[in-house]
Design a protein around this motif. Structure first.
Motif, mmCIF file in Angstrom:
data_model
loop_
_atom_site.group_PDB
_atom_site.id
_atom_site.type_symbol
_atom_site.label_atom_id
_atom_site.label_comp_id
_atom_site.label_asym_id
_atom_site.label_seq_id
_atom_site.Cartn_x
_atom_site.Cartn_y
_atom_site.Cartn_z
ATOM 1 N N GLU A 277 45.920 40.919 52.075
ATOM 2 C CA GLU A 277 44.487 41.079 51.886
ATOM 3 C C GLU A 277 44.136 40.507 50.520
ATOM 4 O OE1 GLU A 277 41.406 44.662 52.420
ATOM 5 O OE2 GLU A 277 42.752 44.886 50.702
ATOM 6 N N LEU A 278 43.189 39.594 50.494
ATOM 7 C CA LEU A 278 42.719 38.977 49.260
ATOM 8 C C LEU A 278 41.540 39.796 48.734
ATOM 9 C CD1 LEU A 278 42.901 36.521 47.364
ATOM 10 C CD2 LEU A 278 41.371 35.325 48.930
ATOM 11 N N ASP A 279 41.606 40.167 47.457
ATOM 12 C CA ASP A 279 40.546 40.953 46.832
ATOM 13 C C ASP A 279 40.097 40.232 45.570
ATOM 14 O OD1 ASP A 279 38.763 43.003 46.309
ATOM 15 O OD2 ASP A 279 40.284 44.485 45.799
ATOM 16 N N PHE A 280 38.898 40.529 45.122
ATOM 17 C CA PHE A 280 38.398 40.012 43.846
ATOM 18 C C PHE A 280 38.017 41.210 43.001
ATOM 19 C CE2 PHE A 280 35.330 38.154 40.893
ATOM 20 C CZ PHE A 280 36.051 37.052 40.470
ATOM 21 N N VAL A 281 38.691 41.355 41.860
ATOM 22 C CA VAL A 281 38.495 42.545 41.031
ATOM 23 C C VAL A 281 38.001 42.172 39.642
ATOM 24 C CG1 VAL A 281 40.209 43.930 42.257
ATOM 25 C CG2 VAL A 281 40.932 42.532 40.351
ATOM 26 N N LYS A 282 37.199 43.070 39.089
ATOM 27 C CA LYS A 282 36.717 42.947 37.712
ATOM 28 C C LYS A 282 37.190 44.171 36.954
ATOM 29 C CE LYS A 282 32.563 40.346 38.827
ATOM 30 N NZ LYS A 282 31.114 40.258 38.679
ATOM 31 N N GLN A 283 37.894 43.938 35.840
ATOM 32 C CA GLN A 283 38.367 45.028 34.992
ATOM 33 C C GLN A 283 38.007 44.677 33.559
ATOM 34 O OE1 GLN A 283 42.544 45.099 36.003
ATOM 35 N NE2 GLN A 283 42.213 46.553 37.654
ATOM 36 N N GLY A 284 36.988 45.344 33.038
ATOM 37 C CA GLY A 284 36.524 45.030 31.699
ATOM 38 C C GLY A 284 35.998 43.609 31.655
ATOM 39 N N LEU A 285 36.537 42.800 30.750
ATOM 40 C CA LEU A 285 36.118 41.407 30.632
ATOM 41 C C LEU A 285 36.887 40.476 31.560
ATOM 42 C CD1 LEU A 285 35.784 41.170 26.745
ATOM 43 C CD2 LEU A 285 33.959 41.502 28.429
ATOM 44 N N ASN A 286 37.919 40.990 32.205
ATOM 45 C CA ASN A 286 38.759 40.176 33.078
ATOM 46 C C ASN A 286 38.300 40.284 34.526
ATOM 47 O OD1 ASN A 286 40.513 39.457 30.927
ATOM 48 N ND2 ASN A 286 41.558 41.410 31.158
#
Length: 107
Positions: free
Chosen positions: A76-85
């Motif tokens: 499963e391909l996901d797109f994550v945002k963690q802080g500035l990354n």
């Protein structure tokens, strides 16, 4: 065999395809690289390659070549945002180990 994506990944890919102004989907593949042996490769698909498998998730096409699909089945391909990354995350049930930096994996 199948590869899927989350709604977040689909939104990001759809936005990128719209910015490009062309493309039928993305291709997910693996190549030999890194300290653990294999690395993921993502690229836009403008024309379907006959030997590629095509999966549809959130109305977007995901292409994969036969050699890569062996290692990617069930991913499963996901797109994550963690802080500035921010970036893509691969939830791959076939992974036995990953390198410390997270750039490569082994099955």
């Amino acid at each position: 065999m199948a590869i899927t994506m989350t709604a977040a990944a689909a939104r990001h890919i759809r936005d990128q395809l719209e910015k490009r102004g062309k493309g039928v989907g993305i291709k997910v593949a693996v190549r030999t690289s890194g300290c653990s042996g294999m690395a993921y490769v993502l690229e836009f698909v403008d024309v379907k390659v006959d030997e590629d498998s095509v999966f549809v998730s959130h109305d977007l096409e995901i292409h994969s070549d036969p050699k890569s699909l062996v290692y990617l089945d069930g991913t499963e391909l996901d797109f994550v945002k963690q802080g500035l990354n921010e970036g893509f995350q691969f939830n791959n049930p076939n992974v036995a180990s990953e390198c410390g930096c997270g750039e490569s994996f082994n099955v």
